[in-house]
Design an enzyme around this catalytic site. Structure first.
Site, mmCIF file in Angstrom:
data_model
loop_
_atom_site.group_PDB
_atom_site.id
_atom_site.type_symbol
_atom_site.label_atom_id
_atom_site.label_comp_id
_atom_site.label_asym_id
_atom_site.label_seq_id
_atom_site.Cartn_x
_atom_site.Cartn_y
_atom_site.Cartn_z
ATOM 1 N N VAL A 204 0.801 -1.335 -0.042
ATOM 2 C CA VAL A 204 -0.147 -0.033 0.121
ATOM 3 C C VAL A 204 0.759 1.311 0.036
ATOM 4 O O VAL A 204 0.556 2.208 -0.684
ATOM 5 C CB VAL A 204 -0.990 -0.197 1.189
ATOM 6 C CG1 VAL A 204 -1.785 1.283 1.223
ATOM 7 C CG2 VAL A 204 -1.830 -1.200 1.145
ATOM 8 N N LYS B 134 -7.258 -1.250 10.391
ATOM 9 C CA LYS B 134 -8.709 -1.669 10.743
ATOM 10 C C LYS B 134 -8.630 -2.346 12.317
ATOM 11 O O LYS B 134 -9.532 -2.316 12.842
ATOM 12 C CB LYS B 134 -9.141 -2.791 9.663
ATOM 13 C CG LYS B 134 -8.299 -4.150 9.606
ATOM 14 C CD LYS B 134 -8.030 -4.346 8.158
ATOM 15 C CE LYS B 134 -6.761 -5.326 8.091
ATOM 16 N NZ LYS B 134 -6.518 -5.833 6.911
ATOM 17 N N ASP C 186 -10.460 -10.244 10.214
ATOM 18 C CA ASP C 186 -10.402 -8.857 9.422
ATOM 19 C C ASP C 186 -11.642 -8.545 9.179
ATOM 20 O O ASP C 186 -11.984 -7.276 9.262
ATOM 21 C CB ASP C 186 -9.560 -9.382 7.938
ATOM 22 C CG ASP C 186 -9.437 -8.360 7.086
ATOM 23 O OD1 ASP C 186 -8.594 -7.564 7.427
ATOM 24 O OD2 ASP C 186 -10.338 -8.172 6.356
ATOM 25 N N LYS D 282 -13.510 -4.754 10.487
ATOM 26 C CA LYS D 282 -13.874 -3.965 9.459
ATOM 27 C C LYS D 282 -15.566 -3.499 9.883
ATOM 28 O O LYS D 282 -15.938 -2.334 9.677
ATOM 29 C CB LYS D 282 -13.870 -4.431 7.975
ATOM 30 C CG LYS D 282 -12.361 -4.494 7.738
ATOM 31 C CD LYS D 282 -12.248 -5.117 6.323
ATOM 32 C CE LYS D 282 -10.951 -4.966 5.948
ATOM 33 N NZ LYS D 282 -10.517 -6.303 4.620
HETATM 34 N N1 HSE Z 1 -6.952 -9.117 4.022
HETATM 35 C C1 HSE Z 1 -7.798 -8.535 3.518
HETATM 36 C C2 HSE Z 1 -8.693 -9.174 2.434
HETATM 37 C C3 HSE Z 1 -7.193 -7.214 2.724
HETATM 38 O O1 HSE Z 1 -8.286 -10.434 2.159
HETATM 39 O O2 HSE Z 1 -9.626 -8.857 2.035
HETATM 40 C C4 HSE Z 1 -6.795 -6.025 3.528
HETATM 41 O O3 HSE Z 1 -7.866 -5.634 4.322
#
Ligand code: HSE
Length: 425
Positions: free
Chosen positions: A16, A99, A195, A199
């Site tokens: 990024v 996040k 993850d 989010k």
């Molecule tokens: N690891 C995350 C995904 C991407 O697979 O969507 C970054 O947030």
């Protein structure tokens, strides 16, 4: 307006960070002057890169008096949180894609920034390149958003899409995804739903204007999904997706969760494939909207980071209180409902002895637990003379469903409940 170049400090020059560097290069009034990295000798995929701006001490970036905006792209709670707090104390605004930090310490972080009259923007932290936070906070500010259904993790969506199209097992697809670099060597954060949970915690907090605590978010990953479930879902008119969802009622009761779900093939989320992300928002007066696009990657994520940098930069020297609509405002905490008290439809895949009356037994156990069936189908008999039976229920209380599963597994004719997956209502 002051006519000086705005100076940016980056923390992290991975995928990024590299995208942000390349995207900002043509902007003449903005300059990246220092970048904190782990290894200053690592070759960088950037043409004519001046490595003299690299430092292996990220505190050099946050303590540099010349820097106006610090952009944190290393992820994880520490040292990111300390670095950001130091930068804020030193008078810098923050752009972050972190996040995990937002989900775990968002409240503390935003209060800290407000105390020093600094802003923290984080468009890239949720659904990568999809414009989401800025639209919710600005152009959708007049809405009461009451429901979110989203695909927020590209890795798991890639795996589920491949399982669906190839009829392959979770393990085989995961292995291939790791070889191709789509999944991490340790895939836990993605495949177990962490993850997506980070989010949806932040997204629901912003959308509902009520703080959601990460500990109250129910989370279940995709590791138990079988190719047989994919096939059965298709036959029944659904696709299986890892859905991050959130809803809130008039009494401030919120239901926030991440788990696999059977999604009707008639709805847009069922057609979001591979690494693409999508977010469906329902609110008044807007109605339903679905935003979709790349949820990760060098340039899509850089698009969101650079947008945040430019939003801050555009106000420099014009006001003492930047971006008031983008500041974090919420009116207290939401009451989060425990998953056991929620009402859902369920898909069950049950393996039972191929005896007379087994389907009747399944119906009887469901009735005893106040669960009504929408459909029940025997999907063939295996070589060991066991029958695979697929059930879709009507709406039922989760705690009743869990009790019914315990009862199934005590029954002498039922071998195992292979899968229990919630169904989109
Ligand atoms: N690891 C995350 C995904 C991407 O697979 O969507 C970054 O947030």
């Amino acid at each position: 307006m002051e006519n000086k170049k705005i100076k940016i400090g980056l923390i992290g020059l991975g995928t990024v960070g590299t995208g942000v560097y390349k995207t900002l290069k043509p902007f003449e009034d903005i300059e990246i002057t220092k970048i904190g990295v782990k290894n200053i000798n690592k070759p960088r995929n950037i043409e004519n890169f001046d490595s003299s701006i690299l430092t292996d001490d990220c505190y050099d970036v946050v303590n540099d008096p010349e820097i106006d905006i610090v952009c944190e792209l290393i992820g994880g709670v520490q040292p990111a949180f300390d670095l950001i707090k130091t930068a804020i104390k030193n008078g810098k605004h923050i752009v972050t894609a972190n996040k995990e930090l937002l989900a775990k310490h968002g409240e503390e972080l935003f209060n800290f920034a407000e105390k020093y009259n600094k802003v923290v923007l984080y468009e890239a932290a949720i659904a990568g390149g999809i414009p989401l936070i800025m639209p919710i906070k600005t152009i959708m500010a007049g809405n009461k958003i009451s429901k979110i259904e989203a695909i927020l993790n590209g890795t798991t969506n890639y795996i589920l899409t491949k399982m669906d199209t190839l009829g392959a097992s979770y393990q085989d697809v995961l292995k291939e995804a790791q070889e191709l670099g789509y999944a991490e060597t340790d895939p836990t954060g993605d495949v177990e739903g962490f993850d997506a949970a980070y989010k949806i915690t932040t997204l629901a907090t912003i959308a509902f204007k009520k703080r959601i605590k990460l500990d109250n978010v129910y989370r279940e990953g995709i590791t138990k999904i079988r190719s047989q479930d994919m096939k059965a879902a298709n036959d029944l008119g659904y696709k299986i997706k890892l859905i991050a969802s959130a809803s809130i009622d008039e009494n401030n009761n919120a239901d926030v969760r991440v788990h696999p779900m059977l999604i009707s093939q008639n709805t847009p989320l069922a057609h979001i494939n591979y690494v693409t992300n999508a977010v469906r928002l329902s609110g008044h007066p807007i109605g339903d909207i679905t935003l979709s696009g790349p949820g990760a990657g060098e340039f899509p994520t850089a698009s969101s980071v650079v947008g945040d940098i430019l939003a801050i930069a555009a106000e420099f020297g014009k006001t003492d209180y930047l971006l008031p609509m983008m500041r974090c405002r919420h009116e207290g905490n939401a009451n989060c409902i425990n998953i056991k008290d929620t009402v859902n439809k369920y898909y069950l895949s049950i393996n039972a002895k191929n005896n007379k009356g087994v389907i009747g037994t399944i119906g009887k156990i469901c009735a005893e637990n106040d669960i009504s069936l929408q459909s029940i189908v025997q999907r063939g008999v295996d070589e060991d003379n066991t029958a695979n039976i697929t059930v879709i229920t009507e709406l039922a209380l989760e705690k009743n469903m869990r009790r019914a599963i315990e009862d199934f597994e005590k029954d002498k004719f039922i071998n195992k409940v292979n899968s229990m997956i919630r169904v989109q209502v």
